[in-house]
Structure formats: structure tokens, C-alpha cells
Design a protein around this motif. Structure first.
Motif, mmCIF file in Angstrom:
data_model
loop_
_atom_site.group_PDB
_atom_site.id
_atom_site.type_symbol
_atom_site.label_atom_id
_atom_site.label_comp_id
_atom_site.label_asym_id
_atom_site.label_seq_id
_atom_site.Cartn_x
_atom_site.Cartn_y
_atom_site.Cartn_z
ATOM 1 N N LEU A 6 16.614 94.891 17.743
ATOM 2 C CA LEU A 6 16.528 93.639 16.997
ATOM 3 C C LEU A 6 15.599 93.816 15.808
ATOM 4 N N THR A 7 16.004 93.307 14.673
ATOM 5 C CA THR A 7 15.179 93.371 13.476
ATOM 6 C C THR A 7 14.306 92.128 13.367
ATOM 7 N N HIS A 8 13.382 92.175 12.390
ATOM 8 C CA HIS A 8 12.537 91.011 12.160
ATOM 9 C C HIS A 8 13.390 89.798 11.788
ATOM 10 N N GLU A 9 14.427 90.020 10.980
ATOM 11 C CA GLU A 9 15.308 88.925 10.584
ATOM 12 C C GLU A 9 16.069 88.379 11.800
ATOM 13 N N ASP A 10 16.493 89.281 12.680
ATOM 14 C CA ASP A 10 17.166 88.833 13.915
ATOM 15 C C ASP A 10 16.246 87.896 14.693
ATOM 16 N N ARG A 11 14.997 88.277 14.816
ATOM 17 C CA ARG A 11 14.054 87.487 15.597
ATOM 18 C C ARG A 11 13.778 86.136 14.936
ATOM 19 N N ARG A 12 13.749 86.103 13.625
ATOM 20 C CA ARG A 12 13.581 84.822 12.930
ATOM 21 C C ARG A 12 14.780 83.911 13.188
ATOM 22 N N ARG A 13 15.951 84.490 13.194
ATOM 23 C CA ARG A 13 17.140 83.687 13.490
ATOM 24 C C ARG A 13 17.118 83.165 14.923
ATOM 25 N N ILE A 14 16.697 84.017 15.843
ATOM 26 C CA ILE A 14 16.608 83.586 17.255
ATOM 27 C C ILE A 14 15.662 82.398 17.378
ATOM 28 N N ALA A 15 14.480 82.508 16.721
ATOM 29 C CA ALA A 15 13.498 81.422 16.791
ATOM 30 C C ALA A 15 14.075 80.131 16.213
ATOM 31 N N ALA A 16 14.782 80.247 15.079
ATOM 32 C CA ALA A 16 15.354 79.054 14.447
ATOM 33 C C ALA A 16 16.439 78.434 15.318
ATOM 34 N N TRP A 17 17.279 79.253 15.868
ATOM 35 C CA TRP A 17 18.382 78.738 16.694
ATOM 36 C C TRP A 17 17.868 78.146 18.003
ATOM 37 N N LEU A 18 16.811 78.742 18.565
ATOM 38 C CA LEU A 18 16.205 78.156 19.768
ATOM 39 C C LEU A 18 15.661 76.771 19.454
ATOM 40 N N ALA A 19 15.042 76.641 18.288
ATOM 41 C CA ALA A 19 14.500 75.344 17.880
ATOM 42 C C ALA A 19 15.609 74.311 17.714
ATOM 43 N N GLU A 20 16.801 74.774 17.350
ATOM 44 C CA GLU A 20 17.939 73.865 17.208
ATOM 45 C C GLU A 20 18.572 73.516 18.557
ATOM 46 N N GLY A 21 18.136 74.209 19.600
ATOM 47 C CA GLY A 21 18.655 73.912 20.932
ATOM 48 C C GLY A 21 19.845 74.746 21.348
ATOM 49 N N LEU A 22 20.134 75.835 20.615
ATOM 50 C CA LEU A 22 21.264 76.677 20.984
ATOM 51 C C LEU A 22 20.945 77.478 22.246
ATOM 52 N N GLY A 23 21.963 77.749 23.048
ATOM 53 C CA GLY A 23 21.794 78.549 24.250
ATOM 54 C C GLY A 23 21.823 80.031 23.941
ATOM 55 N N TYR A 24 21.417 80.831 24.929
ATOM 56 C CA TYR A 24 21.357 82.279 24.732
ATOM 57 C C TYR A 24 22.733 82.870 24.432
ATOM 58 N N ALA A 25 23.764 82.352 25.109
ATOM 59 C CA ALA A 25 25.099 82.898 24.900
ATOM 60 C C ALA A 25 25.565 82.699 23.460
ATOM 61 N N GLU A 26 25.314 81.504 22.901
ATOM 62 C CA GLU A 26 25.728 81.226 21.531
ATOM 63 C C GLU A 26 24.915 82.048 20.533
ATOM 64 N N ILE A 27 23.611 82.203 20.795
ATOM 65 C CA ILE A 27 22.788 83.032 19.910
ATOM 66 C C ILE A 27 23.270 84.475 19.945
ATOM 67 N N GLY A 28 23.577 84.958 21.147
ATOM 68 C CA GLY A 28 24.093 86.319 21.262
ATOM 69 C C GLY A 28 25.406 86.494 20.515
ATOM 70 N N ARG A 29 26.264 85.479 20.602
ATOM 71 C CA ARG A 29 27.549 85.558 19.909
ATOM 72 C C ARG A 29 27.339 85.631 18.402
ATOM 73 N N ARG A 30 26.411 84.829 17.889
ATOM 74 C CA ARG A 30 26.171 84.817 16.446
ATOM 75 C C ARG A 30 25.564 86.131 15.945
ATOM 76 N N LEU A 31 24.759 86.765 16.801
ATOM 77 C CA LEU A 31 24.139 88.032 16.397
ATOM 78 C C LEU A 31 24.983 89.241 16.780
ATOM 79 N N GLY A 32 26.054 88.988 17.557
ATOM 80 C CA GLY A 32 26.859 90.105 18.020
ATOM 81 C C GLY A 32 26.158 90.915 19.088
#
Length: 307
Positions: A6-32
Motif C-alpha cells: 500500500l502506498t501513502h496515497e492508498d492509505r489516504r484514500r482508505i482513511a477518507a473512505w472509512l470516514a465516509e462509512g464505506l466497508g472494507y469490501a468496497e474499499i478493497g474493490r476500489r483499490l483493487g
């Protein structure tokens, strides 16, 4: 790249998506990425409840610089090897899932079942099972509804610990017994509504008999000789009267106090086999009579007897 770290940008996206209430499966799908990658990342770097991308990146850098060749997890002296424990948890959870318990709930249950006496926190379960906090929370709720798990305060912090205590099996047994009894009662009511000579009535009758037997076997309750004698006396009185009797009339005729007659009627309800081949029936407020059990004669036999 999707298959790399995971890159720094990946981790920033994870943090943002978690704040939006997205689940792990959807975050994984968006990041591949696999869902497990996201859940491990958050569990590893979000122990306080907040996932911070910059902090996660720094920790990852420290781990990368200090990484040594991986070695199998070691167990404390006297403990089973970690891989043996994991294998048992997965195998036992699969067996429980085959009985109808959701797969994730089964895994959480077996994880708690094999934990120390102090139990585990939600964070412990997330880390051990490598799943999302939401999955653990949902499974804990299911187990609590079944009264298999209890919450206890964590002496070392503000979190709660989940424990399977010594009374869990008794509570679960009693809950099942009560449910079986209610099903049997509802099925018998269905027989009265649809009639014994209908397909629905026949099915409900068989169902009611089975769950009544199951409830009686699981209850483990036994009647004293005096209670059985009183129950048989009440049955004899109802047969002799050949008409419905109120509780007061029954008690007066037998020269009993009403609570004794009530106890005898309750014994017949709890142990229907006492009245076999008859069945106690309530026909009004505290008014009782006897009828033949609907399962002792087939519809064809009943029809023949009325000709």
C-alpha cells in the motif's frame, strides 16, 4: 500497483473512505485489493479506533526497515502451536455453520470458546480473525441474542471483553426448550383451524407431536408420584362428567383447593403423554374438557367411525 504494498496515497484514500462509512469490501474493490488486506491494514494501524493515513505510513516504513525473515508464530510454553489452533477454529466453525449458524458468527464463537477465561475484546477478535470490526460487532450481537456470550468490563482499559461463561449452555438449552414448546402449541392450534382431515392439519399435527416430544425430552422435568396421581384423577373426573368443567366445579367435586386442581391441570399440559390417547382442551375461561388426540386416528379412520 494493485499487487504491491500500500502506498501513502492508498492509505489516504482508505482513511477518507472509512470516514465516509464505506466497508472494507468496497474499499478493497476500489483499490483493487482483497478485503483481507484492508481489514489487516486498519486492524494493525487503527487500534485506538481511528485510522490515520500518515501514522500508518510511518509505521509501515519502520516495519519495512526493520523487517526480518518471517518465522512461524511461536506459542508460549504449554500452548498448542498457533497453526494448530487456527486449524481447529476453522474446522469447528465449519461444523457449526453446517447447523445453520452464520459462518462469521461461528468463527467468532469458536474464537471465544478457545480463548482464556478473561475472554477477548472486539479488537482482539478483529486481529485474530483478520476481519472488519463491523463483522465482529454483528456476530457478537447474534451470539448475545442467543445468550451464548456475555460482556464484561476490561480491567485494563475502557473496552469491553466478550466471554463465554459457565451458564451459557444451560441458557441456550432453556431457550431452545421454550421455543420448541411454543412451536408445538402453535402447531396444535393450526390443527384446530385447518382440521385433522386436511393436508395442512396432518402436517401440523406431525410437527406438533415432534416438537412437543422434543420439548418434553429437553426440559428434563419429571413429575412426582403425587402429581401424576392428581393428574390422572382430574382426567378421570373429566371423563366421568362427559362435559366441560370449570376449575371451580372441578375442585369442588374433588374436594380439593383450587391450587391443587390447577397444578394437576398444569401437569397434564406439561406432560401430554399422561392423557394419551386423550388431550386436555380449554374451551373457555378456566373451563376444560377432553378430546381424542388428533394423531391417534387417521382422517379415514375418523370418517369410518362416524358412518
Amino acid at each position: 500497483m494493485p499487487g504491491g504494498r500500500l502506498t501513502h496515497e492508498d492509505r489516504r484514500r482508505i482513511a477518507a473512505w472509512l470516514a465516509e462509512g464505506l466497508g472494507y469490501a468496497e474499499i478493497g474493490r476500489r483499490l483493487g485489493r482483497p478485503t483481507s488486506t484492508i481489514s489487516r491494514e486498519v486492524a494493525r494501524n487503527g487500534a485506538s479506533g481511528d485510522y490515520v493515513a500518515d501514522h500508518a505510513q510511518r509505521v509501515s516504513g519502520h516495519r519495512a526497515r526493520g523487517r526480518k525473515p518471517a518465522r512461524p508464530a511461536e506459542s508460549a510454553p504449554g500452548e498448542q502451536p498457533a497453526e494448530v489452533v487456527r486449524g481447529f477454529v476453522d474446522q469447528f466453525a465449519t461444523l457449526l455453520a453446517a447447523t445453520g449458524l452464520p459462518r462469521m458468527t461461528s468463527r467468532v464463537f469458536v474464537c471465544l470458546l478457545t480463548a482464556d477465561a478473561d475472554g477477548l475484546t472486539a479488537a482482539d477478535l478483529v486481529r485474530r480473525l483478520e476481519v472488519s470490526p463491523a463483522s465482529v460487532s454483528k456476530s457478537i450481537g447474534h451470539l448475545e441474542a442467543m445468550e451464548l456470550v456475555v460482556r464484561r468490563p476490561d480491567p485494563g482499559g475502557r473496552r469491553e471483553r466478550y466471554v463465554i461463561d459457565d451458564d451459557a449452555w444451560l441458557r441456550a438449552w432453556q431457550a431452545d426448550t421454550g421455543a420448541h414448546s411454543k412451536i408445538a402449541t402453535a402447531a396444535r392450534r393450526g390443527v384446530e383451524i385447518f382440521g385433522t382431515d386436511t393436508t395442512a392439519g396432518t402436517r401440523l399435527g406431525a410437527m406438533g407431536r415432534f416438537f412437543a416430544w422434543l420439548s418434553e425430552q429437553m426440559s428434563g422435568s419429571t413429575l412426582t408420584e403425587a402429581a401424576v396421581y392428581d393428574a390422572l384423577t382430574v382426567l378421570a373426573a373429566l371423563v366421568h362428567a362427559d362435559r366441560p368443567l370449570t376449575l371451580g366445579t372441578l375442585a369442588t367435586a374433588l374436594d380439593w383447593p383450587e391450587d391443587r386442581a390447577t397444578a394437576a391441570l398444569d401437569a397434564i399440559r406439561r406432560k401430554p403423554a399422561i392423557a394419551d390417547p386423550l388431550a386436555l382442551r380449554t374451551v373457555g375461561p378456566r373451563t376444560y374438557t377432553l378430546t381424542t388426540r388428533p394423531d391417534r386416528l387417521s382422517p379415514a379412520q375418523r370418517k369410518a367411525l362416524h358412518q
